[in-house]
Design a protein around this motif. Structure first.
Motif, mmCIF file in Angstrom:
data_model
loop_
_atom_site.group_PDB
_atom_site.id
_atom_site.type_symbol
_atom_site.label_atom_id
_atom_site.label_comp_id
_atom_site.label_asym_id
_atom_site.label_seq_id
_atom_site.Cartn_x
_atom_site.Cartn_y
_atom_site.Cartn_z
ATOM 1 N N ALA A 60 0.843 -1.194 0.000
ATOM 2 C CA ALA A 60 0.000 0.000 0.000
ATOM 3 C C ALA A 60 0.880 1.246 0.000
ATOM 4 O O ALA A 60 2.006 1.238 0.505
ATOM 5 N N ASP A 61 0.356 2.329 -0.559
ATOM 6 C CA ASP A 61 1.138 3.555 -0.688
ATOM 7 C C ASP A 61 1.608 4.099 0.652
ATOM 8 O O ASP A 61 2.693 4.692 0.734
ATOM 9 N N ASP A 62 0.817 3.915 1.703
ATOM 10 C CA ASP A 62 1.208 4.463 3.001
ATOM 11 C C ASP A 62 2.233 3.585 3.727
ATOM 12 O O ASP A 62 2.850 4.017 4.697
ATOM 13 N N VAL A 63 2.425 2.366 3.241
ATOM 14 C CA VAL A 63 3.382 1.445 3.853
ATOM 15 C C VAL A 63 4.712 1.457 3.098
ATOM 16 O O VAL A 63 5.780 1.251 3.681
ATOM 17 N N ARG A 64 4.640 1.733 1.825
ATOM 18 C CA ARG A 64 5.813 1.575 0.954
ATOM 19 C C ARG A 64 7.014 2.448 1.323
ATOM 20 O O ARG A 64 8.156 1.960 1.281
ATOM 21 N N PRO A 65 6.837 3.721 1.714
ATOM 22 C CA PRO A 65 8.021 4.518 2.048
ATOM 23 C C PRO A 65 8.858 3.919 3.177
ATOM 24 O O PRO A 65 10.088 3.843 3.069
ATOM 25 N N ALA A 92 16.668 2.156 -6.101
ATOM 26 C CA ALA A 92 16.618 3.569 -6.507
ATOM 27 C C ALA A 92 15.597 3.777 -7.623
ATOM 28 O O ALA A 92 14.861 4.771 -7.626
ATOM 29 N N LYS A 93 15.543 2.861 -8.578
ATOM 30 C CA LYS A 93 14.603 3.005 -9.694
ATOM 31 C C LYS A 93 13.149 2.951 -9.225
ATOM 32 O O LYS A 93 12.272 3.552 -9.838
ATOM 33 N N LEU A 94 12.918 2.261 -8.120
ATOM 34 C CA LEU A 94 11.557 2.154 -7.593
ATOM 35 C C LEU A 94 11.201 3.281 -6.630
ATOM 36 O O LEU A 94 10.032 3.489 -6.323
ATOM 37 N N SER A 95 12.199 3.998 -6.153
ATOM 38 C CA SER A 95 11.970 4.958 -5.069
ATOM 39 C C SER A 95 11.210 6.201 -5.507
ATOM 40 O O SER A 95 10.694 6.936 -4.664
ATOM 41 N N THR A 96 11.150 6.470 -6.810
ATOM 42 C CA THR A 96 10.453 7.668 -7.279
ATOM 43 C C THR A 96 9.058 7.353 -7.793
ATOM 44 O O THR A 96 8.425 8.202 -8.415
ATOM 45 N N GLU A 97 8.585 6.151 -7.549
ATOM 46 C CA GLU A 97 7.208 5.829 -7.903
ATOM 47 C C GLU A 97 6.288 6.385 -6.813
ATOM 48 O O GLU A 97 6.387 6.011 -5.646
ATOM 49 N N GLY A 98 5.410 7.277 -7.210
ATOM 50 C CA GLY A 98 4.584 7.953 -6.225
ATOM 51 C C GLY A 98 5.410 9.012 -5.515
ATOM 52 O O GLY A 98 6.510 9.366 -5.932
ATOM 53 N N ASP A 99 4.879 9.518 -4.444
ATOM 54 C CA ASP A 99 5.597 10.522 -3.648
ATOM 55 C C ASP A 99 5.936 9.876 -2.309
ATOM 56 O O ASP A 99 5.156 9.940 -1.359
ATOM 57 N N GLN A 100 7.107 9.248 -2.244
ATOM 58 C CA GLN A 100 7.489 8.523 -1.037
ATOM 59 C C GLN A 100 8.192 9.408 -0.011
ATOM 60 O O GLN A 100 8.567 8.932 1.054
ATOM 61 N N GLY A 101 8.380 10.670 -0.352
ATOM 62 C CA GLY A 101 8.930 11.602 0.616
ATOM 63 C C GLY A 101 10.436 11.758 0.495
ATOM 64 O O GLY A 101 11.143 10.855 0.041
ATOM 65 N N GLN A 102 10.920 12.920 0.908
ATOM 66 C CA GLN A 102 12.339 13.242 0.781
ATOM 67 C C GLN A 102 13.204 12.312 1.615
ATOM 68 O O GLN A 102 14.313 11.953 1.208
ATOM 69 N N GLN A 103 12.733 11.912 2.776
ATOM 70 C CA GLN A 103 13.531 11.038 3.637
ATOM 71 C C GLN A 103 13.797 9.701 2.949
ATOM 72 O O GLN A 103 14.908 9.162 3.022
#
Length: 277
Positions: A60-65, A92-103
């Motif tokens: 889920a989007d809220d769990v992924r970051p 790294a390639k997956l980290s910009t999917e959605g807005d996972q936050g700067q942290q």
């Protein structure tokens, strides 16, 4: 939002300059870890990390970051090796999917930088930095991640990102939409134009399309336009859009000519042009 943080009402004005890559709108579509050209042989410690990276899209989007940050820490703790670089690069390639936050993005960028510092990767060819350094340069440029890596190849990658952006500012194309209308990018000066490269087979592409459509419907009266570009067969695109309707124009790029002009490798990828082009 591979990322200038501006609200739509703001970027519809003169504040948006040049070409802006927006991470929330153009999420990278990486290959499966085990399907890369050089298939790694994972150690018992690495194998579960690789499996969890491959399963990130199921979260889920809220769990992924948080899951991404934990994986970055696990990769960071590995011994230096080519496999560590492969894991850090895939994350790294997956980290910009959605807005996972700067942290989250910062943790991933630091992990990839550390892996490359410990185990430098050779050039893909004599004139081009490797894809791992290019990914790190894009995180530094578009996600504003702090990268501490004294590497000639990383400096070369940063320069290539800047040169590519300048080249895209003067890029132009004329393509036809599914209904036969011709669209020329330079003719659209005066509008804010999001050029979105996508494909029917790309999961992140399909996931972002409803959001792109909602943005277009909400702001098109203010001069906001989305141009979806696909290099697939017209029948494939038409069949997909019959079930996944969007209001914005979808253009066809036979022969990948515009994809190549924009140096599109991973999908989806979007470029945002301001009213001055």
């Amino acid at each position: 939002m591979r990322r200038e943080r501006v609200g739509l009402p703001e970027f519809c004005g003169a504040a948006a300059t040049g070409i802006i890559l927006v991470a929330a709108l153009f999420l990278l579509f990486p290959r499966n870890l085990q399907a890369q050209s050089k298939e790694p042989h994972w150690t018992p410690v690495q194998a579960p990390i690789a499996k969890n990276i491959d399963s990130l899209r199921s979260l889920a989007d809220d769990v992924r970051p948080r899951a991404t940050q934990l994986l970055a820490a696990q990769v960071n703790a590995l011994q230096p090796s080519a496999n560590k670089v492969a894991l850090a690069y895939s994350l790294a390639k997956l980290s910009t999917e959605g807005d996972q936050g700067q942290q989250t993005v910062q943790a991933v960028a630091a992990t990839l930088a550390q892996a490359l510092h410990q185990h430098p990767v050779p050039h893909d060819d004599a004139s081009q930095p490797s894809q791992e350094y290019m990914e790190l340069a894009m995180l530094a440029t578009y996600e504003h991640a702090h990268v501490n890596l004294a590497s000639p190849q990383f400096r070369q990658a940063m320069q290539k990102v800047r040169v590519d952006d300048l080249r895209r500012q003067t890029a132009n194309f004329t393509l036809s939409s599914l209904d036969g209308r011709k669209w020329t990018l330079r003719d659209l000066r005066g509008q804010v134009v999001l050029v979105n490269f996508w494909a029917t087979w790309c999961p992140p592409c399909r996931k972002e399309m409803p959001d792109l459509d909602a943005l277009y419907r909400k702001f098109r009266t203010q001069g906001f336009l989305v141009l979806g570009i696909s290099d697939e067969e017209p029948s494939t695109v038409r069949s997909f859009l019959a079930e996944h309707k969007v209001a914005y124009p979808v253009l066809l790029d036979p022969g990948d000519l515009v994809h190549k002009r924009f140096d599109v490798v991973h999908l989806p990828k979007s470029y945002l042009y301001d009213r001055n082009g």
